[in-house]
Design an enzyme around this catalytic site. Structure first.
Site, PDB file in Angstrom:
ATOM      1  N   ASP A 158      16.830  53.231  29.350  1.00  0.00           N
ATOM      2  CA  ASP A 158      15.976  52.432  28.458  1.00  0.00           C
ATOM      3  C   ASP A 158      15.724  51.111  29.163  1.00  0.00           C
ATOM      4  OD1 ASP A 158      14.667  51.261  26.365  1.00  0.00           O
ATOM      5  OD2 ASP A 158      16.458  50.915  25.165  1.00  0.00           O
ATOM      6  N   ASP A 161       9.994  47.736  32.805  1.00  0.00           N
ATOM      7  CA  ASP A 161       9.097  48.432  33.733  1.00  0.00           C
ATOM      8  C   ASP A 161       9.551  48.218  35.178  1.00  0.00           C
ATOM      9  OD1 ASP A 161       6.873  49.787  32.205  1.00  0.00           O
ATOM     10  OD2 ASP A 161       6.972  47.854  31.200  1.00  0.00           O
TER      11      ASP A 161
HETATM   12  N1  SAM Z   1      11.957  49.793  25.139  1.00  0.00           N
HETATM   13  C1  SAM Z   1      11.691  48.862  26.143  1.00  0.00           C
HETATM   14  C2  SAM Z   1      10.410  49.093  26.877  1.00  0.00           C
HETATM   15  O1  SAM Z   1      10.235  50.124  27.509  1.00  0.00           O
HETATM   16  O2  SAM Z   1       9.550  48.256  26.812  1.00  0.00           O
HETATM   17  C3  SAM Z   1      12.877  48.577  26.994  1.00  0.00           C
HETATM   18  C4  SAM Z   1      13.814  47.771  26.160  1.00  0.00           C
HETATM   19  S1  SAM Z   1      15.292  47.172  26.761  1.00  0.00           S
HETATM   20  C5  SAM Z   1      15.168  45.544  26.108  1.00  0.00           C
HETATM   21  C6  SAM Z   1      15.161  47.038  28.521  1.00  0.00           C
HETATM   22  C7  SAM Z   1      16.438  46.403  29.082  1.00  0.00           C
HETATM   23  O3  SAM Z   1      16.645  46.827  30.437  1.00  0.00           O
HETATM   24  C8  SAM Z   1      16.433  44.873  29.098  1.00  0.00           C
HETATM   25  O4  SAM Z   1      17.386  44.411  28.174  1.00  0.00           O
HETATM   26  C9  SAM Z   1      16.804  44.529  30.545  1.00  0.00           C
HETATM   27  O5  SAM Z   1      17.666  43.413  30.658  1.00  0.00           O
HETATM   28  C10 SAM Z   1      17.479  45.825  31.010  1.00  0.00           C
HETATM   29  N2  SAM Z   1      17.530  46.015  32.469  1.00  0.00           N
HETATM   30  C11 SAM Z   1      16.554  45.754  33.373  1.00  0.00           C
HETATM   31  N3  SAM Z   1      16.993  46.053  34.605  1.00  0.00           N
HETATM   32  C12 SAM Z   1      18.271  46.506  34.493  1.00  0.00           C
HETATM   33  C13 SAM Z   1      19.245  46.964  35.423  1.00  0.00           C
HETATM   34  N4  SAM Z   1      18.995  47.005  36.730  1.00  0.00           N
HETATM   35  N5  SAM Z   1      20.452  47.382  34.929  1.00  0.00           N
HETATM   36  C14 SAM Z   1      20.718  47.348  33.597  1.00  0.00           C
HETATM   37  N6  SAM Z   1      19.829  46.895  32.676  1.00  0.00           N
HETATM   38  C15 SAM Z   1      18.618  46.492  33.119  1.00  0.00           C
END
Ligand code: SAM
Length: 289
Positions: A158, A161
């Protein structure tokens, strides 16, 4: 009553989506990304990270139900589940509705998103923080899957992008490390963008899946704030039968799990794998390598 302010989503070159803002509830820059939460008259609370919509209180149920229940009910016996990303904790909330899940590990890079969502999205994520099965790890998901000795039946990515901290979650190396962490016959699902606007992203992910897993596919749902039509969820497993789980089997499992949904039904689950032609073509292109 609108404040006259708008927030502009700039994900796609040539297209801007403007959201009216009734009020700004929170705005900050964490170590990893810009974070803004505002109130919109249609979508309720809207969370943007680096200017891109992540979740809204009005339509989060579609995305979260379809990413959590499809793999868990197709698998049928998931006990260990991993969410990579998922900072707003809406995915964890859906996954934890399944009584058979013994432990739900969520690896999120940005503790600010979790802390902030705990306070501001309690209308959908409150049960997560009282559930002893919820195991939160603040770390880079790519690093976690490269290093962990643990094994998972279902892995859900999840993510944001493929830019900024999320870019690493769309690489072949990441998908290979997830494969190493899956139990035999386990399944990976991913947030794979809106194919009408982000076709290349889907083709590339499916190409990577097909180089590692026996079954590489995608399924779809229409989520209003993920502008541009269907959103694609990537699907990768060594068990090709999981994707074809019959509706009567899904219905039996769903009824036994004993919770209600607003979007997911076993029929919608099965139908979600029937892809509109232009999306099927993108998946086929990825499968060809
Ligand atoms: N539903 C959403 C969308 O597609 O627009 C995604 C929601 S969720 C908030 C995405 C999460 O991925 C964020 O909280 C972000 O901090 C996390 N994230 C991004 N890169 C990451 C990584 N390398 N490892 C773990 N979490 C990550």
């Amino acid at each position: 009553m609108s404040s006259g302010l708008t927030f502009k989503e700039t994900l796609y070159p040539g297209v801007e989506v403007n959201y009216a803002c009734d009020s700004v509830l929170y705005q900050d820059r964490s170590e990893h990304q810009d974070l803004v939460l505002f109130e919109n008259p249609v979508f309720g609370k809207v969370l943007m990270l680096d200017g891109i919509t992540q979740v809204t209180t009005a339509d989060e149920f579609i995305y979260h139900e379809m990413m959590a229940h499809v793999p868990i009910l197709a698998h049928g016996a998931a006990r260990e589940v991993l969410i990579v990303g998922g900072g707003d904790c809406g995915m964890a909330e859906e996954a934890l509705k399944h009584p058979g899940i013994a432990r739900l590990t969520q690896v999120e890079i940005d503790d600010a998103v979790v802390e902030f969502s705990r306070t501001n999205f309690s209308e959908f994520n409150a049960p997560v923080f009282d559930d002893p099965r919820f195991d939160l790890v603040i770390a880079d998901g790519a690093r976690f899957v490269a290093e962990t000795d643990r094994r998972f039946d279902v892995v859900m990515v999840d993510s944001t992008d493929p830019m900024g901290p999320g870019a690493v979650l769309f690489t072949q190396e990441f998908y290979r490390n997830v494969h190493r962490c899956l139990t035999p016959g386990g399944v990976l699902v991913t947030q794979n963008g809106v194919p009408f606007l982000q076709r290349a992203e889907l083709v590339t992910s499916v190409r990577h899946f097909a180089s590692i897993y026996k079954d590489a596919a995608a399924y779809v749902a229409a989520i209003p704030t993920y502008f541009g039509g269907h959103m694609a969820f990537g699907w990768a497993s060594d068990n090709a039968d999981l994707r074809k789980t019959p509706v009567d089997v899904l219905t039996e499992r769903f009824d036994a799990a004993g919770f209600d949904t607003r979007y997911y039904t076993p029929e919608v689950h099965a139908a979600a794998f029937a892809l509109p032609r232009f999306i099927r073509d993108a998946v086929d292109e990825g499968r060809k390598g």
